[in-house]
Scaffold this active site. Structure first.
Site, PDB file in Angstrom:
ATOM      1  N   ALA A  14       0.752  -1.381  -0.019  1.00 50.80           N
ATOM      2  CA  ALA A  14      -0.102   0.007  -0.126  1.00 50.80           C
ATOM      3  C   ALA A  14       0.798   1.169   0.123  1.00 50.80           C
ATOM      4  O   ALA A  14       0.430   2.475  -0.273  1.00 50.80           O
ATOM      5  CB  ALA A  14      -0.888   0.160   1.266  1.00 50.80           C
ATOM      6  N   GLY A  16       4.372   3.073  -1.672  1.00 52.81           N
ATOM      7  CA  GLY A  16       5.604   2.678  -2.618  1.00 52.81           C
ATOM      8  C   GLY A  16       6.226   3.956  -2.761  1.00 52.81           C
ATOM      9  O   GLY A  16       5.979   5.023  -2.255  1.00 52.81           O
ATOM     10  N   ASP A  43       7.085   2.590  -8.271  1.00 58.15           N
ATOM     11  CA  ASP A  43       6.350   2.956  -9.098  1.00 58.15           C
ATOM     12  C   ASP A  43       7.354   3.902 -10.321  1.00 58.15           C
ATOM     13  O   ASP A  43       7.853   4.803  -9.978  1.00 58.15           O
ATOM     14  CB  ASP A  43       5.271   4.179  -8.705  1.00 58.15           C
ATOM     15  CG  ASP A  43       4.143   4.341  -9.756  1.00 58.15           C
ATOM     16  OD1 ASP A  43       3.300   3.821 -10.210  1.00 58.15           O
ATOM     17  OD2 ASP A  43       4.474   5.429 -10.467  1.00 58.15           O
ATOM     18  N   TYR A  48       9.392   9.169 -17.451  1.00 60.44           N
ATOM     19  CA  TYR A  48      10.206   9.571 -16.184  1.00 60.44           C
ATOM     20  C   TYR A  48      12.008   9.597 -16.828  1.00 60.44           C
ATOM     21  O   TYR A  48      12.561  10.333 -16.165  1.00 60.44           O
ATOM     22  CB  TYR A  48      10.091   9.094 -15.013  1.00 60.44           C
ATOM     23  CG  TYR A  48       8.748   8.937 -14.537  1.00 60.44           C
ATOM     24  CD1 TYR A  48       7.685   9.794 -14.978  1.00 60.44           C
ATOM     25  CD2 TYR A  48       8.266   8.291 -13.314  1.00 60.44           C
ATOM     26  CE1 TYR A  48       6.642   9.560 -14.622  1.00 60.44           C
ATOM     27  CE2 TYR A  48       7.298   8.125 -12.899  1.00 60.44           C
ATOM     28  CZ  TYR A  48       5.968   8.773 -13.648  1.00 60.44           C
ATOM     29  OH  TYR A  48       4.941   8.910 -12.868  1.00 60.44           O
ATOM     30  N   LYS A  77       4.651   2.308 -16.859  1.00 59.06           N
ATOM     31  CA  LYS A  77       3.502   2.862 -17.641  1.00 59.06           C
ATOM     32  C   LYS A  77       3.748   3.026 -19.336  1.00 59.06           C
ATOM     33  O   LYS A  77       4.927   3.408 -19.675  1.00 59.06           O
ATOM     34  CB  LYS A  77       3.095   4.283 -17.188  1.00 59.06           C
ATOM     35  CG  LYS A  77       2.850   4.188 -15.717  1.00 59.06           C
ATOM     36  CD  LYS A  77       2.571   5.632 -15.132  1.00 59.06           C
ATOM     37  CE  LYS A  77       2.665   5.704 -13.557  1.00 59.06           C
ATOM     38  NZ  LYS A  77       3.921   5.597 -12.835  1.00 59.06           N
ATOM     39  N   HIS A 110      -0.742   5.405 -19.435  1.00 61.08           N
ATOM     40  CA  HIS A 110      -0.315   6.605 -18.390  1.00 61.08           C
ATOM     41  C   HIS A 110      -1.432   7.661 -18.513  1.00 61.08           C
ATOM     42  O   HIS A 110      -1.582   8.195 -17.319  1.00 61.08           O
ATOM     43  CB  HIS A 110       1.145   7.164 -18.976  1.00 61.08           C
ATOM     44  CG  HIS A 110       1.815   7.781 -17.916  1.00 61.08           C
ATOM     45  ND1 HIS A 110       3.242   7.887 -17.862  1.00 61.08           N
ATOM     46  CD2 HIS A 110       1.554   8.639 -16.986  1.00 61.08           C
ATOM     47  CE1 HIS A 110       3.499   8.645 -16.957  1.00 61.08           C
ATOM     48  NE2 HIS A 110       2.519   8.868 -16.318  1.00 61.08           N
TER      49      HIS A 110
END
Length: 312
Positions: A14, A16, A43, A48, A77, A110
């Site tokens: 739950a 990250g 994540d 990125y 993503k 995304h």
């Protein structure tokens, strides 16, 4: 660590580590520190620009015996320029090579926005493709094939509004397993959360501390009610916000490069706000979106803020 369970036995921690705007030169060290502290949920996203560095840290940590692959939850993503069905699998394969993995735990679409191939950020409407040209359902069908091929265990979407999420599910072979959107006490999106919880779609909150990525002040962290609850509980405001998010049944993915804040954020997963404190935070909703998506709304284009967040 609390987790969100899937029907096939998978479990997503739950809390990250978010990696958006994590500088590439700091990424490997930050991820390694996070793993040493006990983070098991990372994540990531192709856009990125730091997946190779994440992969290096994961590889080093596994080689050193710090963590095993089956203990990790790795999300990435699909970027907007790879929405055409023939581009979806190659995009994931590039991500897997960068991360040094054979399989993802979760792969998300995304944005519900499409670009021409090779256009990372459009500068004009000509760089974009409309959803009539590349329907979300066609992209999703290609993502479903990634599960069949064993390249990812779960698939989902990010930045989808409620009508788009419903429409996608109505025509899907596999339902989205996760929705990832901005959520914090000033933007609670409770109708969207309630729909997801009723439909068995897990919910991940990005920007759970209200970070916008620009120069705007941290309104959520500085909110008097958040600060007051932090003082009552002897927690930091960030820990209050993360405990609130987890208490709402969502996953949260805060980012930091500072070891002490990484540790502080992780410790929030073991905190539980009481019902009165949760209720006080529930009253703060202002529908204040920090990540507006205005960068997709180009002159003469087909994307608008209304279409992104409010309309089908």
């Amino acid at each position: 660590m609390p987790s969100l369970a899937f029907g096939n036995g998978d479990a997503m921690p739950a809390l990250g580590l978010g990696t958006w705007r994590l500088p590439a030169e700091q990424t490997a060290a930050t991820v390694r520190t996070a793993l040493e502290l006990g983070y098991r949920h990372i994540d990531a996203a192709a856009i990125y620009g730091n997946e190779a560095q994440i992969g290096a840290a994961l590889g080093d940590a596994m080689a050193a015996g710090l963590v095993r692959r089956e203990q990790l939850w790795i999300t990435s993503k699909l970027w907007n320029d790879c929405h055409e069905p023939q581009e979806v699998r190659p995009a994931l394969e590039r991500t897997l090579r960068d991360l040094g993995l054979e399989q993802l735990d979760l792969y998300l679409m995304h944005w519900p926005v499409a670009h021409r191939r090779g256009v990372a950020m459009p500068s004009s409407a000509a760089d974009q493709l409309s959803l009539e040209q590349v329907p979300l359902a066609a992209t999703w069908a290609a993502m479903e094939e990634l599960v069949s091929a064993g390249l990812t265990r779960q698939i989902g979407v990010s930045n989808f509004n409620l009508p788009k999420l419903k429409a996608l599910g109505d025509n899907a072979r596999l339902q989205p397993a996760v929705l990832q959107v901005e959520r914090h006490p000033l933007l609670q999106q409770n109708d969207l959360l309630a729909y997801c919880q009723a439909a068995g779609i897990h919910f991940t909150a990005y920007a759970p501390l209200g970070a916008s990525g620009d120069s705007r002040p941290p309104l959520v962290l500085q909110h008097p009610e958040v600060v007051a609850i932090a003082a009552e509980r002897q927690l930091s405001p960030a820990q209050v916000l993360l405990a609130w998010g987890i208490g709402c049944g969502t996953a949260v993915i805060p980012k930091s490069v500072h070891p002490e804040r990484l540790a502080e954020n992780l410790a929030a997963a073991s905190q539980r706000l009481d019902g009165e404190q949760m209720a006080r935070l529930a009253k703060l909703d202002q529908n204040l979106r920090m990540i507006e998506g205005r960068f997709w709304c180009l002159e003469g284009g087909t994307y608008s803020l209304e279409g992104l967040w409010e309309l089908a």
